[in-house]
Design an enzyme around this catalytic site. Structure first.
Site, PDB file in Angstrom:
ATOM      1  N   THR A  50       0.691  -1.354   0.197  1.00  0.00           N
ATOM      2  CA  THR A  50       0.030   0.120  -0.005  1.00  0.00           C
ATOM      3  C   THR A  50       0.927   1.054   0.231  1.00  0.00           C
ATOM      4  O   THR A  50       0.388   2.233  -0.459  1.00  0.00           O
ATOM      5  CB  THR A  50      -0.975   0.119   1.207  1.00  0.00           C
ATOM      6  OG1 THR A  50      -1.690  -1.185   0.955  1.00  0.00           O
ATOM      7  CG2 THR A  50      -1.798   1.109   1.492  1.00  0.00           C
ATOM      8  N   TYR A  64      -8.053   1.064  -3.274  1.00  0.00           N
ATOM      9  CA  TYR A  64      -6.971   1.321  -4.243  1.00  0.00           C
ATOM     10  C   TYR A  64      -6.109   0.151  -4.586  1.00  0.00           C
ATOM     11  O   TYR A  64      -6.423  -0.928  -4.335  1.00  0.00           O
ATOM     12  CB  TYR A  64      -6.117   2.347  -3.321  1.00  0.00           C
ATOM     13  CG  TYR A  64      -5.540   1.477  -1.971  1.00  0.00           C
ATOM     14  CD1 TYR A  64      -6.201   1.353  -0.997  1.00  0.00           C
ATOM     15  CD2 TYR A  64      -4.366   0.569  -2.133  1.00  0.00           C
ATOM     16  CE1 TYR A  64      -5.758   0.618   0.118  1.00  0.00           C
ATOM     17  CE2 TYR A  64      -3.883  -0.170  -1.018  1.00  0.00           C
ATOM     18  CZ  TYR A  64      -4.743  -0.292   0.084  1.00  0.00           C
ATOM     19  OH  TYR A  64      -4.168  -0.785   0.982  1.00  0.00           O
ATOM     20  N   SER A  97       1.648  -7.842  -0.618  1.00  0.00           N
ATOM     21  CA  SER A  97       2.503  -8.635   0.080  1.00  0.00           C
ATOM     22  C   SER A  97       1.618  -9.908   0.392  1.00  0.00           C
ATOM     23  O   SER A  97       2.527 -11.095   0.932  1.00  0.00           O
ATOM     24  CB  SER A  97       3.055  -7.998   1.458  1.00  0.00           C
ATOM     25  OG  SER A  97       1.869  -7.928   2.324  1.00  0.00           O
ATOM     26  N   THR A 130       1.526  -4.506   4.196  1.00  0.00           N
ATOM     27  CA  THR A 130       1.313  -4.833   5.573  1.00  0.00           C
ATOM     28  C   THR A 130       0.761  -6.214   5.864  1.00  0.00           C
ATOM     29  O   THR A 130       0.727  -6.609   6.824  1.00  0.00           O
ATOM     30  CB  THR A 130       0.322  -3.674   6.213  1.00  0.00           C
ATOM     31  OG1 THR A 130      -0.849  -3.636   5.613  1.00  0.00           O
ATOM     32  CG2 THR A 130       0.728  -2.105   6.154  1.00  0.00           C
ATOM     33  N   ASP A 131       0.284  -6.712   4.942  1.00  0.00           N
ATOM     34  CA  ASP A 131      -0.621  -7.972   5.356  1.00  0.00           C
ATOM     35  C   ASP A 131       0.401  -8.936   5.612  1.00  0.00           C
ATOM     36  O   ASP A 131       0.143  -9.823   6.634  1.00  0.00           O
ATOM     37  CB  ASP A 131      -1.161  -8.608   4.084  1.00  0.00           C
ATOM     38  CG  ASP A 131      -2.424  -7.876   3.568  1.00  0.00           C
ATOM     39  OD1 ASP A 131      -3.373  -8.123   2.910  1.00  0.00           O
ATOM     40  OD2 ASP A 131      -2.629  -6.786   4.380  1.00  0.00           O
ATOM     41  N   LYS A 203       0.348  -7.590  12.804  1.00  0.00           N
ATOM     42  CA  LYS A 203      -0.771  -6.638  12.241  1.00  0.00           C
ATOM     43  C   LYS A 203      -2.148  -6.813  12.848  1.00  0.00           C
ATOM     44  O   LYS A 203      -2.755  -8.044  12.941  1.00  0.00           O
ATOM     45  CB  LYS A 203      -1.245  -6.719  10.859  1.00  0.00           C
ATOM     46  CG  LYS A 203      -2.101  -5.883  10.114  1.00  0.00           C
ATOM     47  CD  LYS A 203      -2.286  -5.960   8.638  1.00  0.00           C
ATOM     48  CE  LYS A 203      -2.905  -4.865   8.092  1.00  0.00           C
ATOM     49  NZ  LYS A 203      -3.187  -5.033   6.436  1.00  0.00           N
ATOM     50  N   GLU A 323      -2.968 -28.373  27.533  1.00  0.00           N
ATOM     51  CA  GLU A 323      -4.114 -28.827  26.762  1.00  0.00           C
ATOM     52  C   GLU A 323      -3.744 -30.068  26.299  1.00  0.00           C
ATOM     53  O   GLU A 323      -4.680 -30.862  26.144  1.00  0.00           O
ATOM     54  CB  GLU A 323      -4.357 -27.963  25.851  1.00  0.00           C
ATOM     55  CG  GLU A 323      -5.087 -26.565  26.166  1.00  0.00           C
ATOM     56  CD  GLU A 323      -6.593 -26.949  26.691  1.00  0.00           C
ATOM     57  OE1 GLU A 323      -6.971 -26.028  27.430  1.00  0.00           O
ATOM     58  OE2 GLU A 323      -6.999 -28.065  26.246  1.00  0.00           O
TER      59      GLU A 323
HETATM   60  N1  DGL Z   1      -2.363  -5.994  -0.210  1.00  0.00           N
HETATM   61  C1  DGL Z   1      -2.066  -5.515   0.827  1.00  0.00           C
HETATM   62  C2  DGL Z   1      -0.557  -5.766   0.985  1.00  0.00           C
HETATM   63  O1  DGL Z   1       0.204  -5.460  -0.017  1.00  0.00           O
HETATM   64  C3  DGL Z   1      -2.387  -4.227   1.355  1.00  0.00           C
HETATM   65  C4  DGL Z   1      -2.219  -3.803   2.549  1.00  0.00           C
HETATM   66  C5  DGL Z   1      -1.114  -2.688   2.745  1.00  0.00           C
HETATM   67  O2  DGL Z   1       0.170  -2.992   1.996  1.00  0.00           O
HETATM   68  O3  DGL Z   1      -1.206  -2.072   3.711  1.00  0.00           O
HETATM   69  O4  DGL Z   1       0.048  -6.227   2.152  1.00  0.00           O
END
Ligand code: DGL
Length: 366
Positions: A50, A64, A97, A130-131, A203, A323
């Site tokens: 992103t 986006y 990602s 971020t993923d 995250k 467990e």
């Molecule tokens: N498709 C997600 C990624 O590339 C978008 C999220 C992001 O980058 O914040 O991880």
């Protein structure tokens, strides 16, 4: 009494004060010419996400296309970076990602390793979606044998959006990578003013700028180019790691099976049939396994597959022999690592570990 006196005295004394500090005061020797201090060199390795995204309008903060803006435009779009460091750019990939593969992870690790070996490079920033940012930062934390600052950064909004967060995140990341105080703290993640450990970060919110955190808290904060530290990592990492990206070519396949009520046995059966080297069981609660699921995991273990009990719960850690009788079944617990990070460590560990005891040691130490 002449009221002018105090005023006069004050003005005379203040004149003397000015004379004392004025740069134009005659002094014995000529002031030395200012020495141009060489700026630290920071290399930005871009992978997409992103932070390189673009939306149709400024109102699109969540709709986006990721991975559109190349690294040279990211750097050119932030002229303030030149105040911080001599910034160079390298485009490793241009992907969202979620599309990272083991092959890309290893290739990125080798690219970063080569950069930190360059004596002219002071620090490295990796721009990333971020993923799966937490998986890449944990992986690099385990395999890059350097104490130079390596900072992973992303954004939750594209640069085209109102109140985009990428610019300040990138500025802070470059400032952190240029900071001598960031040396030896492992791979770091710079998001939303927080300096997070590449090991602990996760995250935790999927659509807000304060998306990243750790149950153990940030290491510190970045404010106006200065890092304020409040704790340091205690687990093995980077120069203290037994893993080295330069000796790794491929990573063994590891599957995650997600726990839920009525989860059935399909996930474990499919992973076993696929011949994975380890199964991370993301159990409910404290890594629980349903009574009808135990035999399938025991059969997988008997087939040589390592079994790692993790939890689908974000915080806390899985207790060994709580467990499930892990000693009896020869299983491993993931400690506080979430399933996706347990998978990263398991894949790396299996390039070295031969016994589940050695695998468990690695989950205690890293
Ligand atoms: N498709 C997600 C990624 O590339 C978008 C999220 C992001 O980058 O914040 O991880």
């Amino acid at each position: 009494m002449n009221l002018m006196m105090p005023l006069l005295r004050r003005s005379v004394s203040s004149l003397l004060m000015v004379a004392a500090i004025s740069p134009f005061t005659a002094c014995a020797q000529t002031p030395a010419a200012p020495v141009a201090t060489k700026k630290p060199v920071v290399v930005v390795v871009a992978t997409g996400g992103t932070i390189a995204g673009a939306g149709a309008s400024s109102a699109n903060s969540a709709t986006y296309q990721a991975a559109k803006v190349p690294v040279d435009k990211l750097i050119a779009g932030l002229p303030e970076l030149a105040d911080v460091a001599e910034v160079r750019g390298q485009q490793a990939f241009q992907i969202a990602s979620e599309s990272f593969t083991n092959e890309k992870l290893v290739a990125l690790g080798k690219q970063v390793s080569a950069l930190v070996k360059d004596p002219s490079v002071n620090g490295v920033v990796i721009t990333h979606g971020t993923d799966t940012l937490e998986e890449t930062s944990f992986f690099l934390n385990l395999v890059i044998r350097s104490d130079k600052p390596i900072v992973v950064v992303g954004s939750m909004r594209p640069g085209t959006a109102l109140s985009a967060d990428g610019a300040l995140n990138l500025y802070d990341a470059v400032s952190l990578a240029a900071s001598p105080s960031a040396r030896g703290k492992g791979v770091l993640v710079m998001m939303n003013d927080d300096i997070l450990s590449g090991r602990d970060v996760a995250k935790r919110v999927n659509i807000k700028t304060n998306a990243f955190g750790s149950q153990w808290g940030p290491l510190g904060m970045m404010v106006e180019r200065r890092a304020y530290w409040f704790r340091a990592p205690v687990k093995r990492q980077t120069t203290k790691s037994e893993f080295d990206i330069d000796t790794i070519t491929t990573l063994p396949e590891v599957a995650i099976v997600y726990g839920s009520g009525n989860m059935g046995t399909l996930g474990v059966e499919a992973a076993t049939k696929a011949g994975v080297k380890a199964i991370v069981h993301a159990g409910t609660g404290n890594g629980s396994v349903p009574d009808y699921g135990v035999e399938g995991l025991k059969a997988a273990r008997a087939a040589g597959i390592q079994i790692i009990r993790s939890s689908r719960i974000a915080d806390g850690f899985v207790l060994r022999n709580s467990e499930q009788p892990d000693d009896k079944y020869d299983w491993v617990v993931a400690h506080d690592l979430n399933p996706q990070k347990a998978k990263i460590l398991a894949a790396l560990a299996l390039t070295k570990a031969t016994s589940s005891a050695d695998l468990q040691r690695m989950f205690w130490e890293y």
